[in-house]
Enzyme design. Structure first.
Site, short mmCIF file in Angstrom:
data_model
loop_
_atom_site.label_atom_id
_atom_site.label_comp_id
_atom_site.label_asym_id
_atom_site.label_seq_id
_atom_site.Cartn_x
_atom_site.Cartn_y
_atom_site.Cartn_z
N GLU A 75 -13.23 4.78 34.73
CA GLU A 75 -13.85 4.30 33.49
C GLU A 75 -13.88 5.37 32.41
O GLU A 75 -14.67 5.28 31.46
CB GLU A 75 -15.27 3.79 33.77
CG GLU A 75 -15.39 2.74 34.84
CD GLU A 75 -14.76 1.40 34.49
OE1 GLU A 75 -14.01 1.35 33.49
OE2 GLU A 75 -15.02 0.42 35.19
N HIS A 94 -22.99 4.90 33.07
CA HIS A 94 -22.61 3.50 33.30
C HIS A 94 -23.11 3.11 34.68
O HIS A 94 -22.85 3.81 35.66
CB HIS A 94 -21.09 3.36 33.21
CG HIS A 94 -20.55 2.05 33.69
ND1 HIS A 94 -21.13 0.84 33.39
CD2 HIS A 94 -19.47 1.76 34.47
CE1 HIS A 94 -20.43 -0.13 33.94
NE2 HIS A 94 -19.43 0.40 34.62
N HIS A 96 -24.11 -0.39 37.50
CA HIS A 96 -23.95 -1.80 37.86
C HIS A 96 -25.33 -2.35 38.23
O HIS A 96 -25.54 -2.86 39.33
CB HIS A 96 -22.98 -1.95 39.03
CG HIS A 96 -21.57 -1.59 38.71
ND1 HIS A 96 -20.53 -1.80 39.58
CD2 HIS A 96 -21.01 -1.04 37.60
CE1 HIS A 96 -19.39 -1.39 39.05
NE2 HIS A 96 -19.66 -0.92 37.84
N TYR A 121 -40.14 -0.40 23.77
CA TYR A 121 -39.48 0.79 24.33
C TYR A 121 -37.96 0.69 24.35
O TYR A 121 -37.26 1.68 24.09
CB TYR A 121 -40.06 1.09 25.71
CG TYR A 121 -41.55 1.24 25.63
CD1 TYR A 121 -42.11 2.33 24.98
CD2 TYR A 121 -42.39 0.24 26.11
CE1 TYR A 121 -43.49 2.44 24.84
CE2 TYR A 121 -43.77 0.34 25.97
CZ TYR A 121 -44.31 1.45 25.33
OH TYR A 121 -45.67 1.55 25.18
N HIS A 161 -20.64 -7.08 34.54
CA HIS A 161 -20.20 -5.78 35.01
C HIS A 161 -21.35 -4.77 35.01
O HIS A 161 -21.81 -4.37 36.07
CB HIS A 161 -19.03 -5.31 34.13
CG HIS A 161 -18.40 -4.03 34.56
ND1 HIS A 161 -17.15 -3.64 34.12
CD2 HIS A 161 -18.85 -3.02 35.35
CE1 HIS A 161 -16.85 -2.46 34.64
NE2 HIS A 161 -17.85 -2.06 35.38
#
Length: 216
Positions: A75, A94, A96, A121, A161
């Site tokens: 990625e 990143h 999941h 927040y 994703h």
């Protein structure tokens, strides 16, 4: 301990914390951070956040060349797109994470402002989160989609994703992505219950008081 060694340890410590609390499982997720010389440290491909080795992180120089460590995450286009378009980005994470992915599957998810205004927040830490369409994992088009935002967003949600967040440093990026997941969890827990959300006036007060990037 050198600044780079301390950064390596911090990346692995924070990644393990995310893994231990179930925010990304197996060998999912990736993380990167700027080094003092302008290069990058990146989690290697196929590795678990729970078992990152500080000495095996992928090391890039300031020209973007891999100079040490294991091969990086597939990625990388996501990470480089944030660094290229946001001069303030010092780290990118990143995950999941379950609830944010679930929220991205909902047919009424707002593509321009993915998270509903449930608390101040997420607004403070993330601004508006852009929901991007589904891409195959590792598709360079994900990086193109981030570049298309011209640096106006600190966070995106990849449909079906997972979230991607840039921060000033690795701790800030991790804190922000946790806030994204917490807000998505609240949204899913209260779904169909007509929760009382922040009003548009409330949101604007938060944006003004905390100097949030909001108009992009």
């Amino acid at each position: 301990m050198t600044p780079e060694s301390a950064l390596r340890e911090q990346i692995c410590l924070l990644a393990k914390s995310l893994f231990d609390r179930g925010l990304t499982g197996g060998s999912t997720g990736n993380i990167s951070a700027r080094t003092p010389d302008g290069g990058l440290l990146v989690s290697p491909t196929g590795t678990s956040f729970g078992r990152l080795d500080p000495g095996r992180l992928s090391r890039f120089d300031a020209r973007g060349q891999l100079i040490d460590g294991d091969p990086p995450t597939k990625e990388m286009p996501l990470h480089t797109a944030f660094y290229e378009t946001r001069s303030t980005a010092g780290a990118v994470v990143h995950l999941h994470s379950c609830h944010s992915v679930a929220l991205s599957m909902m047919p009424d998810a707002n593509p321009d402002n993915f998270l509903p205004p449930l608390t101040p927040y997420a607004i403070m830490k993330l601004g508006k989160v852009k929901l991007l369409p589904f891409f195959l994992p590792g598709d360079p088009a994900m990086g193109d989609a981030v570049r298309g935002l011209a640096g106006k967003r600190t966070a995106v949600m990849l449909a079906n994703h997972g979230p991607v967040v840039a921060g000033a440093d690795v701790e800030a990026a991790c804190n922000a992505i946790e806030e994204l997941e917490d807000t998505a969890r609240l949204a899913m827990l209260t779904r169909g219950l007509s929760p009382r959300m922040l009003s548009s006036e409330d949101v604007q007060r938060v944006v003004t008081k905390f100097n949030v990037e909001w108009d992009g």
